[in-house]
Write an enzyme that holds these catalytic residues in place. Structure first.
Site, mmCIF file in Angstrom:
data_model
loop_
_atom_site.group_PDB
_atom_site.id
_atom_site.type_symbol
_atom_site.label_atom_id
_atom_site.label_comp_id
_atom_site.label_asym_id
_atom_site.label_seq_id
_atom_site.Cartn_x
_atom_site.Cartn_y
_atom_site.Cartn_z
ATOM 1 N N SER A 242 63.671 5.902 6.520
ATOM 2 C CA SER A 242 62.778 7.015 6.841
ATOM 3 C C SER A 242 63.208 7.579 8.186
ATOM 4 C CB SER A 242 61.343 6.517 6.941
ATOM 5 O OG SER A 242 61.248 5.662 8.059
ATOM 6 N N LYS A 243 62.586 8.650 8.562
ATOM 7 C CA LYS A 243 62.950 9.307 9.811
ATOM 8 C C LYS A 243 62.834 8.337 11.003
ATOM 9 C CE LYS A 243 63.077 13.792 11.475
ATOM 10 N NZ LYS A 243 62.961 15.155 11.213
ATOM 11 N N ARG A 244 61.763 7.565 10.971
ATOM 12 C CA ARG A 244 61.525 6.594 12.037
ATOM 13 C C ARG A 244 62.696 5.607 12.149
ATOM 14 N NH1 ARG A 244 58.839 1.728 11.130
ATOM 15 N NH2 ARG A 244 58.466 2.461 9.017
#
Ligand code: GLU
Length: 475
Positions: A242-244
């Protein structure tokens, strides 16, 4: 002699070059360079709604920044639509594909009935053998391929091994839409064939597509390229990236201050290994690269590892180049005062860099570390530095200021010697005065050696910064 290798990177320009795409590009590039072959670039822009020109530019830019060059001009898939239609017509003429006139209502009903009967919702082939005379008037058909009805379709994959798909699970999928445009599945095969691609290396999310694509290759009597489907990148917790976790465009990595050679090295290790080697040059990677050494399991993205690797490359980089990267980064991320400060103090920053390099894991950290050079007086103190400046330590600074002011030799050794004598005379440890000195001179508690700092910023600036703090003590 075997045929020269042709790989390709085939991004869809619906967003930036994300980290998984960059890794796919790297593997295609490394394999082509290793074998003395070519890597072609195909922009898969058939989805007109979602493809954008800025995304194309960002992909080319991201590849260039990473140092991954391609052979020839990038090829636009969309521009080849006529050729895709031509191949579909050939398949029609040869009886390997057929027109299907089903309306969308009919297809929906077909799916619902299949579901109700517990069958997978596939097209049932109802137009496969119907005569052309049955065609309803005024309806533009889609073209469907005649997929084999029985037997297996086997993907021989360098990473996944033999992957067997039962023909009965594949339906007669569409290759040409009713408006004459190709489906993605069809366009990929025609392009890979026409571009002479010998090796397809891509994410394993395309593995089931490979089975369908093989149906088209076989119908056309074309050779199926060597297939390599690489496991996707996961986050450190094993979940989908994910972006995180780092699922960002490569330009974000540039903006976060990673060097391209560090990212290349890191991406190479994400899904490929050469023994226990963690740090290697791109030349070494190319020399060692093989499809067989690609990992079978998903890899986990780890910012800590990337940071450590980047720190290594920052230490190894030439100061002059690093300086340019710092300036570009400050400008790109809108750190205007850093940008101006760096531009106006090039020589000092260059002289300081060998001292700063071992302390930074990213270019942004390097910029933070260089700020003391061009910070404007009176310096803003960070919290920890401010805590070191007490009335008592300011008195020591005042005394040292007088001593330094009388010195003729403004060298690290002389300044160090003078400070040591003062500490000894006052029964103090050197740190007791060096730390407040650092705070007064840099506004922070982390910097190169404090006497190096004094030499770097020069006598005049050092004295002025000390004066600022001494004056505060007297207020
Ligand atoms: N355009 C596809 C993607 O970006 C890649 C297709 C392929 O490599 O065959 O995922």
């Amino acid at each position: 002699m075997s045929q020269p290798v042709v790989t390709r990177f085939a991004p869809s320009p619906t967003g930036f070059l994300h980290i998984g795409g960059a890794r796919t590009a790297l593997f295609n590039w490394a394999y082509a360079r290793k074998t003395g072959g070519k890597m072609l670039l195909r922009i898969e822009d058939t989805d007109r709604e979602r493809s954008t020109q800025p995304a194309v530019a960002a992909i080319l830019d991201g590849l260039s920044w990473l140092g991954l060059d391609w052979d020839g001009e990038p090829i636009s898939q969309f521009s080849r639509a006529d050729r895709h239609a031509e191949v579909a017509r050939q398949l029609l003429d040869q009886g390997k594909a057929y027109n299907c006139y089903c309306s969308s209502e009919e297809l929906t009903r077909m799916r619902e009935e299949a579901r109700a009967e517990g069958r997978p919702p596939r097209y049932d082939g109802r137009w496969r053998d119907r005569p052309a005379s049955d065609a309803p008037a005024g309806v533009s058909p889609v073209v469907r391929i005649k997929a084999p009805r029985e037997g297996d379709i086997v993907v021989h994959d360098h990473v996944q091994g033999e992957v067997v798909f039962k023909a009965e699970n594949l339906d007669d999928f569409i290759i040409l839409r009713s408006d004459g445009t190709p489906t993605y599945m069809h366009a990929v095969v025609v392009d890979d064939h026409d571009m002479g691609v010998t090796h397809i290396i891509r994410g394993d999310d395309h593995l089931t597509n490979a089975a369908r694509q093989i149906v088209i290759y076989q119908a056309m009597g074309w050779t199926v390229p060597e297939m390599t489907h690489i496991p996707l990148i996961h986050g450190p917790d094993g979940a989908k990236l994910s972006k995180r976790h780092g699922a960002m465009g490569v330009e974000s990595y540039r903006q976060m201050g990673y060097l391209p050679e560090a990212l290349r090295n890191y991406l190479a290790r994400l899904g490929w290994a050469h023994g226990d080697d963690e740090i290697f040059s791109t030349e070494q990677m190319v020399e060692w690269f093989s499809l067989e050494a690609l990992n079978k399991g998903a890899s986990r993205f780890d910012f800590v590892k990337l940071g450590n690797l980047n720190g290594n490359y920052i230490r190894a980089a030439e100061p002059a180049r690093l300086y340019d990267v710092m300036v570009d980064t400050a400008s790109e991320v809108g750190r205007n005062s850093d940008y101006l400060g760096l531009v106006n103090s090039r020589d000092t920053v260059l002289a300081a860099l060998p001292d700063l390099q071992p302390r930074a894991k990213t270019v942004l950290e390097l910029i933070d570390l260089a700020q003391f050079i061009y910070d404007q007086r009176p310096l803003a103190m960070d919290e920890k530095a401010a805590a070191l400046l007490t009335p008592e330590t300011r008195e020591h600074l005042a005394a040292l200021r007088t001593i330094f002011g009388a010195m003729e030799d403004w060298s690290v050794e002389a300044l160090d010697g003078a400070a040591r004598s003062y500490a000894a005379e006052n029964d103090l440890k050197l740190g007791k005065i060096a730390q407040p000195l650092r705070a007064a001179l840099t506004g922070r508690t982390v910097s190169p050696g404090v006497f190096e700092v004094m030499v770097l910023i020069g006598r005049e600036e050092a004295m002025a910064r000390l004066d600022d703090q001494v004056a505060l003590a007297r207020q």
